[in-house]
Design a protein around this motif. Sequence first.
Motif, PDB file in Angstrom:
ATOM      1  N   GLY A 285      -5.582  -1.841  16.918  1.00 16.69           N
ATOM      2  CA  GLY A 285      -4.971  -1.267  16.426  1.00 16.69           C
ATOM      3  C   GLY A 285      -5.175  -2.135  15.003  1.00 16.69           C
ATOM      4  N   ILE A 286      -5.014  -1.091  13.747  1.00 20.42           N
ATOM      5  CA  ILE A 286      -5.844  -1.793  12.120  1.00 20.42           C
ATOM      6  C   ILE A 286      -4.726  -1.772  11.885  1.00 20.42           C
ATOM      7  N   ASP A 287      -3.987  -2.631  10.663  1.00 16.99           N
ATOM      8  CA  ASP A 287      -3.195  -3.079  10.533  1.00 16.99           C
ATOM      9  C   ASP A 287      -3.139  -2.956   8.942  1.00 16.99           C
ATOM     10  N   LEU A 288      -3.045  -2.093   8.050  1.00 18.03           N
ATOM     11  CA  LEU A 288      -3.353  -2.203   6.809  1.00 18.03           C
ATOM     12  C   LEU A 288      -2.574  -2.972   5.933  1.00 18.03           C
ATOM     13  N   ALA A 289      -2.967  -3.428   4.576  1.00 15.01           N
ATOM     14  CA  ALA A 289      -2.121  -4.599   3.352  1.00 15.01           C
ATOM     15  C   ALA A 289      -0.707  -3.768   3.309  1.00 15.01           C
ATOM     16  N   ARG A 290      -1.333  -2.627   3.102  1.00  9.50           N
ATOM     17  CA  ARG A 290      -0.310  -1.519   2.231  1.00  9.50           C
ATOM     18  C   ARG A 290      -0.692  -0.020   2.311  1.00  9.50           C
ATOM     19  N   ASN A 291       0.585   0.412   1.935  1.00  6.65           N
ATOM     20  CA  ASN A 291       0.273   2.434   2.512  1.00  6.65           C
ATOM     21  C   ASN A 291      -1.140   2.653   1.233  1.00  6.65           C
ATOM     22  N   TYR A 292      -2.347   3.323   2.044  1.00  7.20           N
ATOM     23  CA  TYR A 292      -3.326   3.617   1.202  1.00  7.20           C
ATOM     24  C   TYR A 292      -3.701   4.089   1.033  1.00  7.20           C
ATOM     25  N   GLY A 293      -2.715   5.965   1.712  1.00  7.53           N
ATOM     26  CA  GLY A 293      -3.183   7.100   2.344  1.00  7.53           C
ATOM     27  C   GLY A 293      -3.968   7.387   3.041  1.00  7.53           C
ATOM     28  N   HIS A 294      -3.967   8.588   3.518  1.00  3.34           N
ATOM     29  CA  HIS A 294      -4.381   9.603   4.726  1.00  3.34           C
ATOM     30  C   HIS A 294      -5.677   9.517   4.934  1.00  3.34           C
ATOM     31  N   GLN A 295      -6.900   9.632   3.991  1.00 12.38           N
ATOM     32  CA  GLN A 295      -7.900   9.626   3.772  1.00 12.38           C
ATOM     33  C   GLN A 295      -8.242   8.436   4.324  1.00 12.38           C
ATOM     34  N   ILE A 296      -8.379   7.215   2.979  1.00  9.85           N
ATOM     35  CA  ILE A 296      -8.233   6.372   2.813  1.00  9.85           C
ATOM     36  C   ILE A 296      -8.097   5.033   4.215  1.00  9.85           C
ATOM     37  N   ALA A 297      -6.888   4.890   5.142  1.00  9.44           N
ATOM     38  CA  ALA A 297      -6.812   5.057   6.246  1.00  9.44           C
ATOM     39  C   ALA A 297      -7.472   5.728   7.330  1.00  9.44           C
ATOM     40  N   LEU A 298      -8.010   6.482   7.155  1.00  9.18           N
ATOM     41  CA  LEU A 298      -8.873   7.468   8.174  1.00  9.18           C
ATOM     42  C   LEU A 298     -10.373   6.917   8.192  1.00  9.18           C
ATOM     43  N   THR A 299     -10.442   6.380   6.749  1.00 10.93           N
ATOM     44  CA  THR A 299     -12.056   5.654   6.264  1.00 10.93           C
ATOM     45  C   THR A 299     -12.040   3.980   7.174  1.00 10.93           C
TER      46      THR A 299
ATOM     47  N   TYR B   4     -14.065   5.745 -14.087  1.00 11.99           N
ATOM     48  CA  TYR B   4     -13.450   4.833 -14.325  1.00 11.99           C
ATOM     49  C   TYR B   4     -13.536   3.788 -12.764  1.00 11.99           C
ATOM     50  N   MET B   5     -12.159   4.722 -12.562  1.00 13.10           N
ATOM     51  CA  MET B   5     -11.378   4.167 -11.728  1.00 13.10           C
ATOM     52  C   MET B   5     -13.051   3.572  -9.882  1.00 13.10           C
ATOM     53  N   GLU B   6     -14.102   4.240 -10.170  1.00 11.35           N
ATOM     54  CA  GLU B   6     -14.829   4.242  -9.524  1.00 11.35           C
ATOM     55  C   GLU B   6     -15.765   2.858  -9.495  1.00 11.35           C
ATOM     56  N   THR B   7     -16.665   2.498 -10.943  1.00 13.74           N
ATOM     57  CA  THR B   7     -16.853   1.946 -11.818  1.00 13.74           C
ATOM     58  C   THR B   7     -16.576   0.392 -11.123  1.00 13.74           C
ATOM     59  N   LYS B   8     -15.210   0.283 -11.331  1.00 15.37           N
ATOM     60  CA  LYS B   8     -14.614  -1.447 -10.773  1.00 15.37           C
ATOM     61  C   LYS B   8     -15.369  -1.280  -9.553  1.00 15.37           C
ATOM     62  N   ARG B   9     -15.927  -0.500  -8.630  1.00 11.02           N
ATOM     63  CA  ARG B   9     -16.353  -0.976  -7.268  1.00 11.02           C
ATOM     64  C   ARG B   9     -15.682  -1.653  -6.015  1.00 11.02           C
ATOM     65  N   ARG B  10     -13.730  -2.161  -6.480  1.00 10.54           N
ATOM     66  CA  ARG B  10     -13.287  -2.695  -5.445  1.00 10.54           C
ATOM     67  C   ARG B  10     -13.535  -1.560  -4.093  1.00 10.54           C
ATOM     68  N   PRO B  11     -13.358  -2.776  -2.862  1.00  8.99           N
ATOM     69  CA  PRO B  11     -12.803  -1.768  -2.097  1.00  8.99           C
ATOM     70  C   PRO B  11     -12.532  -1.357  -1.191  1.00  8.99           C
ATOM     71  N   LEU B  12     -12.372  -0.656  -0.651  1.00 13.48           N
ATOM     72  CA  LEU B  12     -11.631   0.497  -0.263  1.00 13.48           C
ATOM     73  C   LEU B  12     -10.034   0.694   0.378  1.00 13.48           C
ATOM     74  N   PHE B  13      -9.915  -0.803   1.243  1.00 13.35           N
ATOM     75  CA  PHE B  13      -8.594  -0.744   1.670  1.00 13.35           C
ATOM     76  C   PHE B  13      -8.628  -2.366   2.283  1.00 13.35           C
ATOM     77  N   ILE B  14      -7.796  -3.333   2.190  1.00 15.67           N
ATOM     78  CA  ILE B  14      -7.583  -4.358   2.318  1.00 15.67           C
ATOM     79  C   ILE B  14      -7.005  -4.541   3.839  1.00 15.67           C
ATOM     80  N   VAL B  15      -7.201  -5.218   5.066  1.00 16.08           N
ATOM     81  CA  VAL B  15      -7.689  -4.925   6.367  1.00 16.08           C
ATOM     82  C   VAL B  15      -6.344  -6.356   6.512  1.00 16.08           C
ATOM     83  N   ASN B  16      -4.775  -6.171   6.895  1.00 15.99           N
ATOM     84  CA  ASN B  16      -4.180  -7.326   6.669  1.00 15.99           C
ATOM     85  C   ASN B  16      -3.731  -8.431   8.676  1.00 15.99           C
ATOM     86  N   GLU B  17      -4.530  -7.012   9.465  1.00 21.20           N
ATOM     87  CA  GLU B  17      -4.718  -7.789  11.251  1.00 21.20           C
ATOM     88  C   GLU B  17      -5.118  -7.108  12.248  1.00 21.20           C
ATOM     89  N   ILE B  18      -6.011  -6.990  12.777  1.00 19.67           N
ATOM     90  CA  ILE B  18      -6.507  -6.846  13.926  1.00 19.67           C
ATOM     91  C   ILE B  18      -5.964  -6.754  15.148  1.00 19.67           C
TER      92      ILE B  18
END
Length: 339
Positions: free
Chosen positions: A75-89, A301-315
């Motif tokens: 089980g991978i719990d993401l830190a918030r709702n990131y949307g279908h494609q990011i959750a899949l990523t 602009y958003m791509e150049t920030k190079r933030r991680p795509l998602f944050i994992v809360n807990e596994i």
Amino acid sequence: MGELLTVADGRNVVLSVVAPCYNERAGIEEFHRRVTAACQQQQANYEIVLVNDGSTDGTREAIFSLAKRDQHVVGIDLARNYGHQIALTAGLEFCRGQRILILDADLQDPPELLGRMMAKMDEGYDVVYGQREEREGESWFKLATASLFYRILTKLSDVPIPANTGDFRLMSRRALDHLNAMPERYRFIRGMVSWIGLRQYALPYKREGRFAGETHYPLRKMVIFAIDAMTSFSVKPLRFASHLGLTFGLLGFALLLYTIFAWVAGRVLPGWTSLASIMLILGSIQLLVLGIFGEYLGRMYMETKRRPLFIVNEIASLAPDEIGQVQRRDAPHKAAAHG
Ligand code: UDP
Ligand code: MG
């Protein structure tokens, strides 16, 4: 359950099933049951990676309790709702199998097709994707807009993106490693998989209605998804501006000739209607073109920030430490290091 191998050693995972879950509480147990049945027929060590995408209906608790009961569930719990494609990523990044099955958690993609997909892959394909023949329980509006979307997308994109596909597919580890190495933020995963190439096979299937709950793709999200897909796969809309400019330039020139002629002939017209409509048309086209530019600029602009795509809360897994060592998004070249 009488397992063949334990899942504690991730290198032994032959098959990973990855599903993004957003408010799927009502169907998740049934999903687990049917996926487990399909996997056990394969007689191979498997894992089921369930990504909770910031659900609000207790999906997280349901996934975590599955992970406590069944050693195959991660089980991978993401830190918030990131949307279908990011959750899949996220799920694709953490899974460890040699073959990876992607499917929706709402049972619209039948897990029972796994056997046929595996058989095709044995023939040497890298990707076996489901292509919908029929769609149950979907409105004519969704079908019509989806078909229009794929027609436009195929025109715009340089790589053919097959119509009537979702993310339902079985991939080889080497294909997935290529996918995981793509760092972009605006992810249209089925298109990215087409872009990879290698040997791909379309397996026709009948898409079922949702087992429970309702779609999380209302019109607003569908439009955003379509714009993401088109801007990710084509810069042709940008050229639209120059084409329009050229067309209207020519029209304007013709109009100018006419105006001069009218003036010479002494036929000066009241002309308010034509002026007003020209202004309105040109004004709205300029705004439209600016908007297209803006869409691309904003994404840059958003791509150049190079933030991680998602944050994992807990596994949640019976062997969480080992999963935690999986590489991070910002170091995709390490993708091959595990598994
Ligand atoms: N999903 C997700 N995050 C979201 C929306 C959807 O993880 O923000 C998941 C959802 O749980 C499902 C899959 O993505 O497993 C497809 O969503 P949905 O069934 O709502 O889309 P549809 O099949 O209607 O296109
Ligand atoms: Mg669905």
